[in-house]
Design a protein around this motif. Sequence first.
Motif, PDB file in Angstrom:
ATOM      1  N   TYR A 145       0.930  -1.063   0.010  1.00 14.00           N
ATOM      2  CA  TYR A 145       0.014  -0.225   0.450  1.00 14.00           C
ATOM      3  C   TYR A 145       1.080   1.413   0.107  1.00 14.00           C
ATOM      4  O   TYR A 145       2.110   0.967   0.475  1.00 14.00           O
ATOM      5  CB  TYR A 145      -0.942   0.035   0.975  1.00 14.00           C
ATOM      6  CG  TYR A 145      -1.564  -1.441   1.912  1.00 14.00           C
ATOM      7  CD1 TYR A 145      -3.646  -1.109   0.765  1.00 14.00           C
ATOM      8  CD2 TYR A 145      -1.640  -2.673   2.079  1.00 14.00           C
ATOM      9  CE1 TYR A 145      -3.245  -2.200   1.269  1.00 14.00           C
ATOM     10  CE2 TYR A 145      -2.024  -3.326   1.784  1.00 14.00           C
ATOM     11  CZ  TYR A 145      -3.637  -3.341   1.568  1.00 14.00           C
ATOM     12  OH  TYR A 145      -4.867  -3.971   1.873  1.00 14.00           O
ATOM     13  N   LEU A 172       0.328   4.959   1.722  1.00 12.77           N
ATOM     14  CA  LEU A 172      -0.727   5.486   2.501  1.00 12.77           C
ATOM     15  C   LEU A 172      -0.127   7.148   2.893  1.00 12.77           C
ATOM     16  O   LEU A 172       1.217   7.455   2.728  1.00 12.77           O
ATOM     17  CB  LEU A 172      -0.508   4.876   3.776  1.00 12.77           C
ATOM     18  CG  LEU A 172      -0.686   2.944   4.216  1.00 12.77           C
ATOM     19  CD1 LEU A 172      -0.021   2.613   5.326  1.00 12.77           C
ATOM     20  CD2 LEU A 172      -2.070   2.755   3.313  1.00 12.77           C
ATOM     21  N   TYR A 205      -5.079   8.908   1.458  1.00  8.22           N
ATOM     22  CA  TYR A 205      -4.558   6.684   0.914  1.00  8.22           C
ATOM     23  C   TYR A 205      -4.726   6.268   2.076  1.00  8.22           C
ATOM     24  O   TYR A 205      -3.935   6.326   3.532  1.00  8.22           O
ATOM     25  CB  TYR A 205      -3.378   6.740  -0.113  1.00  8.22           C
ATOM     26  CG  TYR A 205      -3.818   6.688  -1.464  1.00  8.22           C
ATOM     27  CD1 TYR A 205      -5.167   6.678  -1.977  1.00  8.22           C
ATOM     28  CD2 TYR A 205      -3.042   7.202  -1.388  1.00  8.22           C
ATOM     29  CE1 TYR A 205      -4.989   7.454  -3.551  1.00  8.22           C
ATOM     30  CE2 TYR A 205      -2.764   8.309  -3.574  1.00  8.22           C
ATOM     31  CZ  TYR A 205      -4.311   7.517  -4.172  1.00  8.22           C
ATOM     32  OH  TYR A 205      -4.368   8.084  -4.964  1.00  8.22           O
ATOM     33  N   THR A 206      -5.490   5.107   2.548  1.00 10.94           N
ATOM     34  CA  THR A 206      -5.617   4.178   3.348  1.00 10.94           C
ATOM     35  C   THR A 206      -5.558   3.035   2.912  1.00 10.94           C
ATOM     36  O   THR A 206      -5.558   2.155   2.097  1.00 10.94           O
ATOM     37  CB  THR A 206      -6.850   4.157   4.168  1.00 10.94           C
ATOM     38  OG1 THR A 206      -8.174   3.635   3.674  1.00 10.94           O
ATOM     39  CG2 THR A 206      -7.622   5.564   4.178  1.00 10.94           C
ATOM     40  N   ASP A 207      -5.743   1.750   3.908  1.00 11.78           N
ATOM     41  CA  ASP A 207      -5.530   0.075   3.644  1.00 11.78           C
ATOM     42  C   ASP A 207      -6.867  -0.141   4.286  1.00 11.78           C
ATOM     43  O   ASP A 207      -7.082  -1.457   4.604  1.00 11.78           O
ATOM     44  CB  ASP A 207      -4.342  -0.745   3.564  1.00 11.78           C
ATOM     45  CG  ASP A 207      -4.186  -0.321   4.987  1.00 11.78           C
ATOM     46  OD1 ASP A 207      -5.002  -0.125   6.623  1.00 11.78           O
ATOM     47  OD2 ASP A 207      -3.095  -0.936   6.423  1.00 11.78           O
ATOM     48  N   ASN A 227     -11.884   1.035   1.714  1.00 18.13           N
ATOM     49  CA  ASN A 227     -11.675   2.205   0.544  1.00 18.13           C
ATOM     50  C   ASN A 227     -11.186   0.729  -0.659  1.00 18.13           C
ATOM     51  O   ASN A 227     -10.817   1.562  -1.469  1.00 18.13           O
ATOM     52  CB  ASN A 227     -10.360   2.482   0.976  1.00 18.13           C
ATOM     53  CG  ASN A 227     -10.869   3.910   1.340  1.00 18.13           C
ATOM     54  OD1 ASN A 227     -10.418   4.217   3.077  1.00 18.13           O
ATOM     55  ND2 ASN A 227     -11.403   4.804   1.073  1.00 18.13           N
ATOM     56  N   VAL A 228     -10.276  -0.142   0.297  1.00 20.53           N
ATOM     57  CA  VAL A 228      -9.769  -1.522  -1.203  1.00 20.53           C
ATOM     58  C   VAL A 228      -9.710  -2.787  -0.384  1.00 20.53           C
ATOM     59  O   VAL A 228     -10.165  -2.833   1.119  1.00 20.53           O
ATOM     60  CB  VAL A 228      -8.263  -1.079  -0.970  1.00 20.53           C
ATOM     61  CG1 VAL A 228      -7.506  -1.890   0.090  1.00 20.53           C
ATOM     62  CG2 VAL A 228      -7.787  -2.672  -1.424  1.00 20.53           C
ATOM     63  N   ILE A 241     -11.636  -0.620  -4.942  1.00 17.60           N
ATOM     64  CA  ILE A 241     -11.022   0.305  -4.790  1.00 17.60           C
ATOM     65  C   ILE A 241     -12.269   1.437  -4.918  1.00 17.60           C
ATOM     66  O   ILE A 241     -12.902   1.984  -6.124  1.00 17.60           O
ATOM     67  CB  ILE A 241      -9.608   1.110  -5.740  1.00 17.60           C
ATOM     68  CG1 ILE A 241      -8.772  -0.088  -5.681  1.00 17.60           C
ATOM     69  CG2 ILE A 241      -9.353   1.935  -5.184  1.00 17.60           C
ATOM     70  CD1 ILE A 241      -7.003  -0.105  -5.941  1.00 17.60           C
ATOM     71  N   THR A 249     -11.310   9.730   1.186  1.00 17.80           N
ATOM     72  CA  THR A 249     -10.111   8.940   0.880  1.00 17.80           C
ATOM     73  C   THR A 249     -10.464   7.785   0.323  1.00 17.80           C
ATOM     74  O   THR A 249     -11.171   7.619  -0.336  1.00 17.80           O
ATOM     75  CB  THR A 249     -10.251   8.077   2.533  1.00 17.80           C
ATOM     76  OG1 THR A 249     -11.782   7.691   2.839  1.00 17.80           O
ATOM     77  CG2 THR A 249     -10.760   8.425   4.041  1.00 17.80           C
ATOM     78  N   ALA A 293      -7.895   4.292  -1.793  1.00 17.53           N
ATOM     79  CA  ALA A 293      -6.012   3.410  -2.178  1.00 17.53           C
ATOM     80  C   ALA A 293      -6.002   3.596  -2.835  1.00 17.53           C
ATOM     81  O   ALA A 293      -5.958   3.610  -4.511  1.00 17.53           O
ATOM     82  CB  ALA A 293      -7.079   2.263  -1.555  1.00 17.53           C
ATOM     83  N   ASN A 334      -5.182   2.826  -8.617  1.00 17.86           N
ATOM     84  CA  ASN A 334      -5.531   3.545  -7.730  1.00 17.86           C
ATOM     85  C   ASN A 334      -6.661   4.718  -7.735  1.00 17.86           C
ATOM     86  O   ASN A 334      -6.642   4.857  -9.175  1.00 17.86           O
ATOM     87  CB  ASN A 334      -4.792   4.777  -6.859  1.00 17.86           C
ATOM     88  CG  ASN A 334      -3.901   5.780  -7.953  1.00 17.86           C
ATOM     89  OD1 ASN A 334      -3.182   4.932  -8.946  1.00 17.86           O
ATOM     90  ND2 ASN A 334      -4.621   6.723  -8.204  1.00 17.86           N
TER      91      ASN A 334
END
Length: 697
Positions: A333, A335, A348-350, A354-355, A364, A534, A536, A668
């Motif tokens: 990822y 982030l 961006y998150t994990d 978001n993903v 995504i 937000t 990913a 993304n």
Amino acid sequence: MKKLKYIMVSLFAVLMSCDGDDIDIPASVLPSNLTVSAQNMGGGVVNFTASATNANYYHFDFGDGSSALDTSGEASKTYDMIGDNTYTVIVTAGSTEGKKISETLDVSVSIAFSDPETVAFLTNDSSKTWFLAAAQPGHLGLGPAREGIDGDWWYPKWYSASAFEKCGSDDSDCLCDDELTFSVDATGVLSYTLDNKGQTYFNVGHKAVVGGAADMDFCYDFDTTGSKSVVLSEVTGNVPEDQTTGIQMSFSDGGFMGYYVGSSTYEILSISDTELYVRTYDTENADLAWYHKFTATAAVEGGDESLETIYTNLVWSDEFDVDGAPNPANWGYDLGAGGWGNGEAQEYTDAADNVIVEDGVLKITARGSGAVGGAVHYYDDITLIATGGETLSVQDFESSAPVFTDFGGASTAVIDNPDASGVNTSGTVAESTKNSGAEVWAGSFFDIAAPLDLATYSSMNINTWSPATGAVVRLKIENQANSEEFFEVDATTSAAESWETLSFDLSGAPAFNYDRVVLFFDFGVSPTGGAAYTSARIKSENLFEFAYGRVEIRAKLPSAGGTWPALWALGANFDEVGWPATGEIDIMEHVGNNNNTVSSALHYPGNSGGNAVVGTTPVETATSEFHNYTVEWTPDSIKFVVDDQLIHNSFVNNATTPFNSDFFLIMNVAMGGTLGGAIDPAFTEDTMEVDYVRVYQ
């Protein structure tokens, strides 16, 4: 002290001479019968021979500020001034007693300009064909000529392919078919051929050459078949050294480079193995300079060639058939917030929101948090003010909204007035949102139909609403046709959460045509706080990296305004050499503000950011159905296709590009930013779904 000693010795010699004992002083002898000859050896070399009776030395003044002293009467001089030049040479024969005689002769020397490096770039040491860089910004530019006001240097306004639309209009598409070939023979003679397929794109000022009737630039039947000779020479005039190679090309018999403006001489601004920038001056308007950009890579947009793959062995894939987080053996990822230079609005998150892999696809999802996530300002009633109090409205946002162009992570839209009170009770206003993580220079602009009348009006008032006092508001007025012609002035808010009128003094603005209004709120500040959006970004870095192959990704794209999904690859050595030296291969990009048109791009030194090698193609159901997005990457070429159909972007790869080492894959969904643009105020969430990723070698 040394001079005194010499004088004393000389006096002693004189005194001894007066005694007449044992001293025999020879009579002073004047050299005679001086003859001088010159032999031009070519290449600027001239050999001189001089002889004279009773001469002990010969002095050669070569007429260019240099000289030589010789006892044999022979000297060789290499002149280096380009062109046909005559030098007055003075040869002096002298004796030891200071007697001397001189002869003068004129020597004519012709030196042809040569630059082997430029010839090699133009011809690849034999022959090379160049194409208009039609898919790139700068392929056709217009700017003032060499000397601007008071001798200041003026820079051109570069236009993108979409701005001029030369390849998409019947009036001008012939320009994009041109093939320009430079050749050099065994003797070093340089020649040039323009194959324009029988049609030439004419500037309207030169339409009489073909009897044109249209009052605009137009493609006319005008064949340029035949080879022209090319002479390289030094550039003359007011040309800054850092803006030119100092070399120009002149074509014989009226030769020209695609766009007809009557000129046959082109100054080379820059040149490399793959790119050529030139500038030429309009023969009908000496104040205009035309800029052309060519590429040897033959980037093609909307081609008709089908992909015939050479890669059929599946070496790596992810079918996304196990629910949960993406397979950690395949994906890591990125982030964080801001988009790393693109002024994007998302963080961006994990997180699974978001993903996630679900129902056989990777999802995504970009989400709107509902929070402000940055700073919001409002503005209205942009008005010019004269010294005597006369006013002129520039924009009140009440009738038809202007077209905003956002940059740096800001987004602008016309909305209902959220606080109709105080100095502004109008119905609609402009809302400027500077998202969390945006660039400190984020803002937006809109164009106006006629230039601002600053001869009559000396200031501009703008009603503004700010969440805090002390916010810097920067106003920039600019010439659409020349971005170097602008004026900036700041004002600072003094009221919080209420309307106030800010005044901007324009009395010091230079006399340019200002037809663009640019506004920056909270100038110099990057907002912080909870992200409004937000999403990913996952990558195969250190897990799967490869060089060359066919990458096929099957995906369905989001459609909401402001979404910017991308399927791409980045050079694995980016942490060592940086971007764009590492290279970037964008297999697919899409923006929700231009639904169902996808693009591909290559970024590398000299062709990065807005100057990338770009190709686009329409995909009518890109946001509602799955489609295959493919790149075929070989040591010799990089080709992009959709659904295994026609190639829409083709690049000639070679050993000089960064596309010959390991890359890793990235997927993304960004929000806003330099390409994503304005985010729909009603945005809540949207998803890119990926059915599979497959790599063949």
